[in-house]
Design an enzyme around this catalytic site. Structure first.
Site, mmCIF file in Angstrom:
data_model
loop_
_atom_site.group_PDB
_atom_site.id
_atom_site.type_symbol
_atom_site.label_atom_id
_atom_site.label_comp_id
_atom_site.label_asym_id
_atom_site.label_seq_id
_atom_site.Cartn_x
_atom_site.Cartn_y
_atom_site.Cartn_z
ATOM 1 N N CYS A 72 0.915 -1.074 0.029
ATOM 2 C CA CYS A 72 0.147 -0.076 -0.050
ATOM 3 C C CYS A 72 0.941 1.301 -0.160
ATOM 4 C CB CYS A 72 -0.750 0.027 1.190
ATOM 5 S SG CYS A 72 -1.964 1.368 1.350
ATOM 6 N N CYS A 117 -0.407 4.155 2.090
ATOM 7 C CA CYS A 117 -0.266 3.807 3.581
ATOM 8 C C CYS A 117 1.451 4.154 3.982
ATOM 9 C CB CYS A 117 -0.389 2.297 3.976
ATOM 10 S SG CYS A 117 -1.870 1.690 3.397
ATOM 11 N N ASP A 118 2.072 3.590 3.142
ATOM 12 C CA ASP A 118 3.523 3.591 3.551
ATOM 13 C C ASP A 118 4.589 4.372 2.823
ATOM 14 O OD1 ASP A 118 2.738 1.654 5.207
ATOM 15 O OD2 ASP A 118 3.120 -0.013 3.973
#
Ligand code: NAP
Length: 330
Positions: A157, A160-161
């Protein structure tokens, strides 16, 4: 934190939980299948609305977030929160609202007659309404290094990261819209994004392709696949192989993002719930599936957004629809 550790942490945090119900307590108003953000949110809303609600969480509760390290984009946490910790908080909040949570796996369902039946290996539960919140899992490359360096450089992701990988070279694997979108997003942080695709043309839509092909920070490696991921505490190298020439080369990279599609967890519902060609649940009316009284929430039907916050939102919507359904069918 590795997946198994995180799941164990959640299971160990069950001090004040209600125990598995006895035989008389297998009938519920609502059963939620799955305990990610959508399942827990659905539980909170259903219990708050006064419904006797059970969540069957699966063996390792928490969904995809138990495989994540820091979550910076879930509102309410100024300094971010670790994914497993966020799921523990959601679980405790859900229980405080009165939802029964059982960490058992659903092995079968029968939605043909009412009350609906939801079965685990050892028990048969009945309910008036069901919310399916079983989520989806990112498709894996199948490399050993994926497991070893999960949360240590390997991610599924970018949203997200990505911000954890500033000023580093990164790899994105895949040739669809997700891979192109993630590669483009990651150029905000990375010095170079290497896009590894197994063919010599992209599957992604033309407009997204053009944007990526014109982005100087994205370097395309056609007809190629990742065959090894290396590192010590974190990954720092990936070996890629050209499938036409057989040539292998090693790239020094800080992270590797796998974006080769997702697989919704819907095997249980084949032949009972309408699924699309890739197995995602098709919603018929708001959060309701083709069966009246059976609803779905989160990544199990959503192939576009796939965020913890959107999954939670879908859980809320499904619970509100359940309330309306149960009120009208009292
Ligand atoms: P996808 O369209 O199925 O693409 C998956 C990509 O991964 C393909 O390029 C495929 O290669 C490759 N792949 C699959 N298995 C692989 C493996 N084992 N090893 C290496 N490569 C592998 O999946 P997606 O990109 O996640 O998109 C899913 C859906 O969401 C699509 O309908 C997409 O349009 C939509 N979506 C839309 C947006 C947007 O519009 N903004 C953003 C994201 C996703 P091949 O091409 O060779 O098959």
């Amino acid at each position: 934190m590795m997946a198994a550790d995180a799941g164990t942490a959640i299971l160990e945090n069950k001090d004040s939980e209600p125990k598995i119900p006895d035989k008389q307590n297998t009938k519920f108003d609502v059963i939620v299948i799955g305990a990610g953000p959508s399942g827990y949110t659905a539980g909170i809303y259903c219990s708050r609305a006064g419904y006797n609600t059970l969540i069957l969480s699966g063996i390792l509760p928490g969904g995809q977030l138990v495989n994540t390290t820091e979550v910076e984009n879930y509102p309410g946490f100024e300094n971010g929160i670790m994914g497993p910790d966020l799921m523990i908080e959601m679980r405790k909040q859900t229980q405080r609202m009165g939802t029964m949570i059982i960490d058992d796996e659903v092995v079968n369902v029968d939605f043909r007659h009412k009350p609906f039946k939801v079965l685990t290996a050892s028990e048969e539960y009945e309910c008036r309404a069901v919310i399916i919140a079983t989520g989806a899992n990112p498709r894996k490359l199948g490399l050993e290094g994926e497991q070893t360096f999960g949360g240590k450089g390997v991610s599924y992701c970018a949203t997200c990261d990505g911000p954890f990988f500033r000023n580093q070279e990164l790899i994105v694997v895949g040739g669809g819209d997700s891979a192109i979108e993630e590669a483009t997003f990651l150029t905000k942080f990375a010095t170079t994004v290497h896009l590894i695709h197994r063919r010599d043309e992209l599957r992604a839509s033309k407009v997204m392709q053009e944007r990526a092909l014109n982005n100087e920070k994205i370097k395309f490696h056609w007809d190629s696949k990742v065959i090894d991921i290396k590192g010590e505490q974190k990954m720092n190298q990936a070996v890629i192989k050209n499938l036409k020439t057989g040539e292998e080369k090693t790239l020094d990279v800080g992270g590797l993002f796998v974006a080769i599609g997702h697989e919704p967890n819907t095997k249980l519902f084949v032949n009972q719930i309408n699924l699309d060609e890739e197995g995602y649940i098709i919603l018929k009316n708001k959060a309701q599936t083709n069966i009246e009284g059976v609803f779905a929430a989160g990544d199990v039907h959503d192939r576009n957004y796939r965020q913890a916050i959107t999954a939670a939102g879908f859980g809320c919507m499904a619970a509100i629809d359940v309330d309306k359904y149960l009120t009208e069918n009292a």
